[in-house]
Design a protein around this motif. Sequence first.
Motif, mmCIF file in Angstrom:
data_model
loop_
_atom_site.group_PDB
_atom_site.id
_atom_site.type_symbol
_atom_site.label_atom_id
_atom_site.label_comp_id
_atom_site.label_asym_id
_atom_site.label_seq_id
_atom_site.Cartn_x
_atom_site.Cartn_y
_atom_site.Cartn_z
ATOM 1 N N LEU A 147 -6.340 -15.217 -7.213
ATOM 2 C CA LEU A 147 -5.463 -15.391 -8.382
ATOM 3 C C LEU A 147 -5.127 -14.066 -9.057
ATOM 4 C CD1 LEU A 147 -6.986 -18.602 -10.061
ATOM 5 C CD2 LEU A 147 -5.107 -18.411 -8.424
ATOM 6 N N THR A 148 -5.562 -12.962 -8.473
ATOM 7 C CA THR A 148 -5.257 -11.656 -9.075
ATOM 8 C C THR A 148 -3.985 -11.080 -8.441
ATOM 9 O OG1 THR A 148 -6.615 -10.401 -7.516
ATOM 10 C CG2 THR A 148 -7.720 -11.214 -9.503
ATOM 11 N N SER A 149 -3.461 -10.034 -9.063
ATOM 12 C CA SER A 149 -2.204 -9.447 -8.574
ATOM 13 C C SER A 149 -2.438 -8.680 -7.264
ATOM 14 C CB SER A 149 -1.659 -8.476 -9.628
ATOM 15 O OG SER A 149 -2.487 -7.338 -9.689
ATOM 16 N N GLY A 150 -1.343 -8.317 -6.612
ATOM 17 C CA GLY A 150 -1.447 -7.543 -5.370
ATOM 18 C C GLY A 150 -2.182 -6.226 -5.588
ATOM 19 N N GLY A 151 -1.887 -5.560 -6.699
ATOM 20 C CA GLY A 151 -2.544 -4.282 -7.003
ATOM 21 C C GLY A 151 -4.034 -4.473 -7.222
ATOM 22 N N GLU A 152 -4.385 -5.548 -7.920
ATOM 23 C CA GLU A 152 -5.807 -5.816 -8.171
ATOM 24 C C GLU A 152 -6.532 -6.156 -6.868
ATOM 25 O OE1 GLU A 152 -5.003 -7.344 -12.748
ATOM 26 O OE2 GLU A 152 -5.177 -8.799 -11.122
ATOM 27 N N GLN A 153 -5.831 -6.846 -5.969
ATOM 28 C CA GLN A 153 -6.451 -7.163 -4.673
ATOM 29 C C GLN A 153 -6.651 -5.897 -3.838
ATOM 30 O OE1 GLN A 153 -4.799 -10.553 -2.560
ATOM 31 N NE2 GLN A 153 -4.456 -11.624 -4.485
ATOM 32 N N GLN A 154 -5.685 -4.984 -3.933
ATOM 33 C CA GLN A 154 -5.858 -3.717 -3.206
ATOM 34 C C GLN A 154 -7.042 -2.943 -3.779
ATOM 35 O OE1 GLN A 154 -5.974 -1.754 -0.503
ATOM 36 N NE2 GLN A 154 -3.774 -2.093 -0.282
ATOM 37 N N MET A 155 -7.146 -2.920 -5.123
ATOM 38 C CA MET A 155 -8.284 -2.233 -5.755
ATOM 39 C C MET A 155 -9.595 -2.907 -5.362
ATOM 40 S SD MET A 155 -6.858 -1.684 -9.602
ATOM 41 C CE MET A 155 -5.130 -1.303 -9.844
ATOM 42 N N THR A 156 -9.576 -4.239 -5.270
ATOM 43 C CA THR A 156 -10.794 -4.963 -4.879
ATOM 44 C C THR A 156 -11.192 -4.591 -3.451
ATOM 45 O OG1 THR A 156 -10.221 -6.787 -6.352
ATOM 46 C CG2 THR A 156 -11.821 -7.273 -4.624
ATOM 47 N N ALA A 157 -10.190 -4.525 -2.565
ATOM 48 C CA ALA A 157 -10.489 -4.168 -1.171
ATOM 49 C C ALA A 157 -11.053 -2.749 -1.088
ATOM 50 C CB ALA A 157 -9.226 -4.295 -0.323
ATOM 51 N N ILE A 158 -10.498 -1.844 -1.878
ATOM 52 C CA ILE A 158 -11.016 -0.459 -1.879
ATOM 53 C C ILE A 158 -12.414 -0.430 -2.507
ATOM 54 C CG2 ILE A 158 -10.675 1.876 -2.805
ATOM 55 C CD1 ILE A 158 -7.614 1.306 -2.656
ATOM 56 N N GLY A 159 -12.562 -1.168 -3.604
ATOM 57 C CA GLY A 159 -13.864 -1.221 -4.293
ATOM 58 C C GLY A 159 -14.954 -1.764 -3.377
ATOM 59 N N ARG A 160 -14.610 -2.794 -2.632
ATOM 60 C CA ARG A 160 -15.577 -3.376 -1.695
ATOM 61 C C ARG A 160 -16.000 -2.323 -0.661
ATOM 62 N NH1 ARG A 160 -13.251 -8.316 1.215
ATOM 63 N NH2 ARG A 160 -12.025 -6.675 2.162
ATOM 64 N N ALA A 161 -15.036 -1.555 -0.177
ATOM 65 C CA ALA A 161 -15.368 -0.490 0.778
ATOM 66 C C ALA A 161 -16.279 0.551 0.116
ATOM 67 C CB ALA A 161 -14.091 0.169 1.296
ATOM 68 N N LEU A 162 -16.063 0.828 -1.158
ATOM 69 C CA LEU A 162 -16.897 1.829 -1.843
ATOM 70 C C LEU A 162 -18.340 1.351 -1.972
ATOM 71 C CD1 LEU A 162 -14.457 3.076 -4.639
ATOM 72 C CD2 LEU A 162 -14.993 4.167 -2.447
ATOM 73 N N PRO A 174 -2.065 1.385 1.786
ATOM 74 C CA PRO A 174 -2.430 0.784 0.496
ATOM 75 C C PRO A 174 -1.219 0.481 -0.384
ATOM 76 C CG PRO A 174 -3.061 3.106 0.567
ATOM 77 C CD PRO A 174 -2.640 2.726 1.956
ATOM 78 N N SER A 175 -0.081 1.101 -0.103
ATOM 79 C CA SER A 175 1.092 0.897 -0.970
ATOM 80 C C SER A 175 1.844 -0.388 -0.648
ATOM 81 C CB SER A 175 2.067 2.073 -0.812
ATOM 82 O OG SER A 175 2.759 1.964 0.416
ATOM 83 N N MET A 176 1.492 -1.007 0.464
ATOM 84 C CA MET A 176 2.330 -2.100 0.957
ATOM 85 C C MET A 176 2.513 -3.248 -0.051
ATOM 86 S SD MET A 176 2.007 -4.546 4.131
ATOM 87 C CE MET A 176 2.117 -3.477 5.521
ATOM 88 N N GLY A 177 3.758 -3.530 -0.354
ATOM 89 C CA GLY A 177 4.088 -4.650 -1.222
ATOM 90 C C GLY A 177 3.800 -4.416 -2.697
ATOM 91 N N LEU A 178 3.447 -3.196 -3.075
ATOM 92 C CA LEU A 178 3.092 -2.952 -4.478
ATOM 93 C C LEU A 178 4.191 -2.169 -5.193
ATOM 94 C CD1 LEU A 178 -0.676 -1.974 -4.100
ATOM 95 C CD2 LEU A 178 0.319 -4.233 -4.481
ATOM 96 N N ALA A 179 4.286 -2.381 -6.504
ATOM 97 C CA ALA A 179 5.270 -1.666 -7.316
ATOM 98 C C ALA A 179 4.926 -0.176 -7.337
ATOM 99 C CB ALA A 179 5.263 -2.214 -8.733
ATOM 100 N N PRO A 180 5.953 0.691 -7.398
ATOM 101 C CA PRO A 180 5.699 2.140 -7.352
ATOM 102 C C PRO A 180 4.665 2.627 -8.379
ATOM 103 C CG PRO A 180 8.056 1.689 -7.230
ATOM 104 C CD PRO A 180 7.385 0.364 -7.427
#
Length: 256
Positions: A147-162, A174-180
């Motif tokens: 239920l989170t935004s695309g940007g938040e999901q990308q941050m979550t995926a990066i955070g999980r990797a961290l 990481p930019s795919m489908g996200l606002a500039p």
Amino acid sequence: MTEPTALLRVERVEAAYQGTIVALHDVSLNVRRGEIHALLGANGAGKSTTLKAVSNLLPAERGRITAGRIVFDGHDVTRATPAQLVRLGLVPVLEGRHCFPSLTVEENLVTGALGRDARRAEIEQGLEKVYAIFPRLKERRRSPAGLTSGGEQQMTAIGRALLARPRLLVLDEPSMGLAPKVVQDIFQRLRRLNQSEGLSILVAEQNSTVALRYADNATVVEAGHTVLSGTAHALRGREDIRHFYFGGEVAAPAAA
Ligand code: ATP
């Protein structure tokens, strides 16, 4: 060219899917310790295949390296499982973000620590670190990731990797489908992380403008070949190359 201080060396790699579809013909690149290295190229050039080769994820797609070699910190990646590579510090964030939609943001983050037998205190520490880098995730930590935004999901995926404690973070588009603005924000935070912790990052991007703004060095692939590599600064100045490889019309060859 051999680079003794490189953390990752991709040497003249050829790779194919299903034995016949040759996706990479001759790809080489070096990621030095502590650098952000951008892998650039148009749609279908071979960026994702290169990252999957680096993470030894090709066999999962009936693909394999057919020539050349990839060495991460002295280890031939084809001799380690993807899980072993994660434990060695090579942690991929694949294209499409891949969060577990019904798990909360925080539960998604914690999954990143599962493979390394982390203690609760260590996980808490890891979470605090991720929340310091991405404060937005702290606000959203109890929300289902789906239920989170695309940007938040990308941050979550990066955070999980961290949470897996990478030494080399391998990021696919990481930019795919996200606002500039969101893309800029994510790259800025990656840059800060790189500078404060010395984390090495290999990032594949079609968006060369943003990638070259934040990277130290870059490699350009076209149709499965490395065609160019150099400092991001030098490549930023190559308007012709940028135009040719990354969008707009492909320039017609000059008449003889
Ligand atoms: P994109 O930005 O579209 O992801 P890319 O630069 O990452 O492009 P790849 O996805 O690596 O490019 O694709 C390189 C080539 O390999 C393409 O011709 C593609 O069709 C092919 N390919 C990719 N994945 C597979 C697969 N699982 N099976 C067969 N062929 C594939």
